[in-house]
Write a protein that holds these residues in place. Structure first.
Motif, PDB file in Angstrom:
ATOM      1  N   THR A  71     113.716  98.602  63.424  1.00  0.00           N
ATOM      2  CA  THR A  71     113.399  99.980  63.063  1.00  0.00           C
ATOM      3  C   THR A  71     114.376 100.979  63.676  1.00  0.00           C
ATOM      4  N   HIS A 116     117.282 101.050  61.241  1.00  0.00           N
ATOM      5  CA  HIS A 116     116.558 102.103  60.530  1.00  0.00           C
ATOM      6  C   HIS A 116     115.762 101.608  59.317  1.00  0.00           C
ATOM      7  N   HIS A 117     115.119 100.461  59.498  1.00  0.00           N
ATOM      8  CA  HIS A 117     114.204 100.029  58.445  1.00  0.00           C
ATOM      9  C   HIS A 117     112.829 100.592  58.745  1.00  0.00           C
ATOM     10  N   THR A 118     112.092 100.931  57.696  1.00  0.00           N
ATOM     11  CA  THR A 118     110.725 101.396  57.904  1.00  0.00           C
ATOM     12  C   THR A 118     109.784 100.441  57.194  1.00  0.00           C
ATOM     13  N   GLU A 140     108.108 101.011  54.742  1.00  0.00           N
ATOM     14  CA  GLU A 140     108.208 101.142  53.284  1.00  0.00           C
ATOM     15  C   GLU A 140     109.484 100.520  52.718  1.00  0.00           C
ATOM     16  N   SER A 141     110.473 100.208  53.597  1.00  0.00           N
ATOM     17  CA  SER A 141     111.758  99.706  53.075  1.00  0.00           C
ATOM     18  C   SER A 141     111.554  98.462  52.220  1.00  0.00           C
ATOM     19  N   ASP A 142     112.478  98.305  51.257  1.00  0.00           N
ATOM     20  CA  ASP A 142     112.452  97.100  50.426  1.00  0.00           C
ATOM     21  C   ASP A 142     113.024  95.935  51.212  1.00  0.00           C
ATOM     22  N   PRO A 176     108.576  96.105  59.632  1.00  0.00           N
ATOM     23  CA  PRO A 176     108.995  96.164  58.230  1.00  0.00           C
ATOM     24  C   PRO A 176     109.244  94.757  57.704  1.00  0.00           C
ATOM     25  N   LEU A 236     111.444  92.431  56.090  1.00  0.00           N
ATOM     26  CA  LEU A 236     112.850  92.323  55.698  1.00  0.00           C
ATOM     27  C   LEU A 236     113.061  91.156  54.767  1.00  0.00           C
TER      28      LEU A 236
END
Lengths: 341, 317
Positions: B61, B65-67, B69-71, B145, B147
């Protein structure tokens, strides 16, 4: 340290004659009973009335620390599931008051007996294990009790038991929300009885056996001490005190739930014993009073109190493993040579 | 008691149990190796796991910077992100584990042989770490998230073999083989075996004890860190108390296989993973967390040296 409070106290007692001893003991008893008079002074606690704090956490925790002290401090058996016996006592009070008309004083001996029984069952099973396994198995036992209570509908599950009655009016002393002082006096009487019993046991055969087991279990066994039997008795005695604490707590709080009886309580009590001085009654009382009072007095510590107690465990073990008020020098002779395995 | 779930989903429970078992095996390394050399229950290892799990999520995160909601990622980007999470978790866990040894055990080891003292110090470290994280996160769980798109690769006997659980199993096997080679083939590994065989004599033979012990804590920490990454990959959630929940089960796995015995930890971990899955299918998930404790008590009562016997070489006299 040249001045040792523990030795000073021990010498004062040792050099006193019979009447001086009565005077000293009298001072302690009267002093302890008149602590509620400090209400409204500097000692006041900000969010809970001072006299309530005297009962819980201070009084109940002092009582339990005295019980755990026999197990950890005197016999060297690390019990990380002491909360289980507290829970057994509290749930005995809850269940019996739900289904019967017994009052708190009638439930108390039943709670103690059931706690002793669970101590016997657990102890008989695990006390043959080596010391470090014992720690983790007792921890597991504490969790088993808590999760069983959590998943058992007949004892309220996660909601616990509510409306546990207060103790009846006894000898003119009322037990309700308006009279926290009487609760404190009740727990104080239990504390004093416990101290007298522990003192009496310490200077007799069980005390010597515990001391021998703590110093070197193999040697104790070779010297003819029935180590299993005395370890079991230490365990059962500790359990009985924990059970008594549980019954009293439940009757004051009127409400119990599984999330009260977590692993943290076991650690809390252990920190009291370690802080004050393992094996020494007055050290343990001192440790429990100070460490349970500070988070009540200084509110911002309240959230961080487990952190504080964790630090206490690390710091005490590294700097002063015998605690602030260590046991008498006379008892430590064997430890000095205890370097080898 | 409901055995129909067990029979209906036996293959899928078995597969999940094995994946969970490998996570236990890797955490159990932190207990079993340290016990092998020091005869000390490394209580704080559970919190090493907890810190590793938070590190894994924070790498994803904060660093990438993945959240939530990220794909899901694909291709090369997926590989290096996940490798960064794995390595980040392993490094933090390894370093914390070594630091714990220096702060909480080293002084005591030099001064006293009283095991109670070291054990209480270890419990103190464990409480301090979990409480510090509890306060920092305000007791809130932290989600990870997703991934890796959790597609089902194949279906065997009705069990969906998902890519994430397969990844855990494959990587864990690679790590365990590496460890086994390290302990059995290298000079440092020989040192570890020597110290676990006889602490005092190995010192007389000129082995640098502090170095061996630090290495042991490092390996234990690295394994635990890898376990934390795998746990997050599969379960995608952590909280401050995760160490208490999984660490003690992993300790049970170590005891089940014979504590101090690396191959024993492997067998114990897999066995415990399977038992927990089957038990929660039959008894309901609410009882899952005490399955490990009940097994621990039973093992210690009836076979205290575990399935494969204690210690890397031989149990103490």
């Amino acid at each position: 340290m040249s001045f040792n409070l523990r030795d000073w106290g021990a010498n004062l007692w040792a050099n006193a004659n019979k009447w001086q001893r009565y005077v000293i003991a009298g001072f302690i008893v009267v002093g302890a009973f008149s602590l509620p008079l400090l209400e409204g002074t500097f000692f006041n606690t900000p969010s809970t009335p001072f006299v309530s704090v005297l009962f819980y956490p201070i009084g109940v925790y002092v009582l339990m620390a005295l019980g755990l002290n026999v197990v950890v401090g005197k016999s060297g058996l690390l019990d990380l599931g002491y909360v289980a016996f507290y829970a057994v006592g509290a749930y005995t009070a809850g269940i019996l008051s739900m289904h019967t008309k017994l009052n708190t004083w009638e439930i108390l001996p039943i709670g103690i007996a059931l706690a002793m029984l669970s101590g016997l069952v657990l102890g008989a099973a695990v006390l043959r294990l080596r010391g470090d396994y014992l720690a983790i198995v007792t921890l597991g036992f504490g969790e088993i009790i808590r999760i069983t209570a959590l998943n058992t509908k007949s004892v309220g599950g996660a909601n616990g038991i509510t409306n546990i009655p207060n103790p009846p009016t006894t000898l003119g002393f009322k037990f309700d929300l308006d009279h926290p002082r009487n609760y404190y006096w009740a727990v104080l009487i239990l504390i004093m009885i416990t101290i007298l019993i522990v003192r009496a046991l310490s200077i007799r055969r069980p005390g010597r056996a515990w001391e021998a087991i703590r110093q070197d279990e193999d040697v104790a066994e070779l010297m003819g001490v029935n180590t299993y039997k005395y370890k079991l008795w230490a365990f059962i005695f500790g359990a009985s005190v924990g059970g008594a604490g549980g019954v009293l707590f439940a009757s004051k709080a009127m409400f119990i739930a599984p999330n009260i009886f977590t692993y943290n309580i076991s650690i809390l009590i252990l920190a009291f014993v370690v802080f004050g001085g393992m094996g020494n009654i007055w050290g343990v009382v001192f440790g429990a009073v100070v460490l349970s009072y500070i988070p009540e007095k200084i509110r911002f510590i309240s959230n961080a109190r487990m952190l504080l107690f964790g630090l206490v465990l690390i710091i005490m073990m590294n700097l002063r493993p015998d605690g602030l008020l260590p046991r008498k020098k006379r008892e430590k002779i064997g430890v000095a040579g205890g370097k080898s395995k | 008691m409901d055995f129909s779930i067990l029979t209906d989903q036996f293959a899928s429970l078995t597969f999940d149990g094995i994946a969970l078992g490998f996570i236990y095996v890797l955490i159990a390394l932190g207990y079993t190796m340290v016990y092998g050399v020091l005869r000390l229950i490394n209580f704080a290892n559970s919190e090493v796991f907890m810190l590793g799990s938070f590190t894994t999520i924070l790498v994803a995160t904060k660093l990438f910077h993945h959240t939530i909601e990220s794909d899901p990622l694909t291709g090369f980007k997926l590989v290096y992100t996940m490798l960064a999470m794995l390595i980040g978790s392993m490094i933090v866990s390894g370093v914390v584990s070594v630091l714990i040894e220096i702060v909480a055990y080293r002084r005591l080891r030099a001064r006293t042989s009283n095991r109670l003292t070291s054990l209480i110090s270890a419990i103190g470290v464990s409480i301090v770490l979990s409480e510090a994280v509890r306060m920092a996160t305000s007791s809130a769980p932290m989600g990870s998230p997703r991934l890796l798109d959790k597609i089902t690769l194949v279906t065997i006997w009705g069990a969906d073999i998902r890519v994430d659980t397969l990844l855990v199993i494959v990587f864990a096997i690679i790590l365990l083989i590496t460890l086994d080679l390290f302990v059995n083939k290298t000079r440092l590994g020989k040192g570890i075996r020597a110290v676990s065989m006889d602490y005092d004599t190995s010192r007389l033979m000129g082995i640098n004890l502090n170095k061996i012990i630090s290495t042991t804590f490092l390996i234990g920490g690295l394994g635990t860190g890898a376990a934390a990454f795998f746990y997050i990959t599969v379960y995608e959630m952590t909280r401050f108390s995760i160490g208490f929940e999984l660490g003690l089960a992993a300790f049970t796995a170590a005891v089940l296989g014979g504590i101090g015995n690396i191959r024993g930890a492997f067998a114990g971990g897999i066995a415990l993973g399977l038992i927990e899955m089957y038990a929660s299918a039959v008894l309901g998930t609410q009882w899952r967390s005490i399955t490990a404790f009940v097994i621990l008590i039973l093992v210690l009562l009836f076979k205290p040296n575990g399935i494969f016997g204690e210690s890397l070489q031989q149990a103490r006299v």
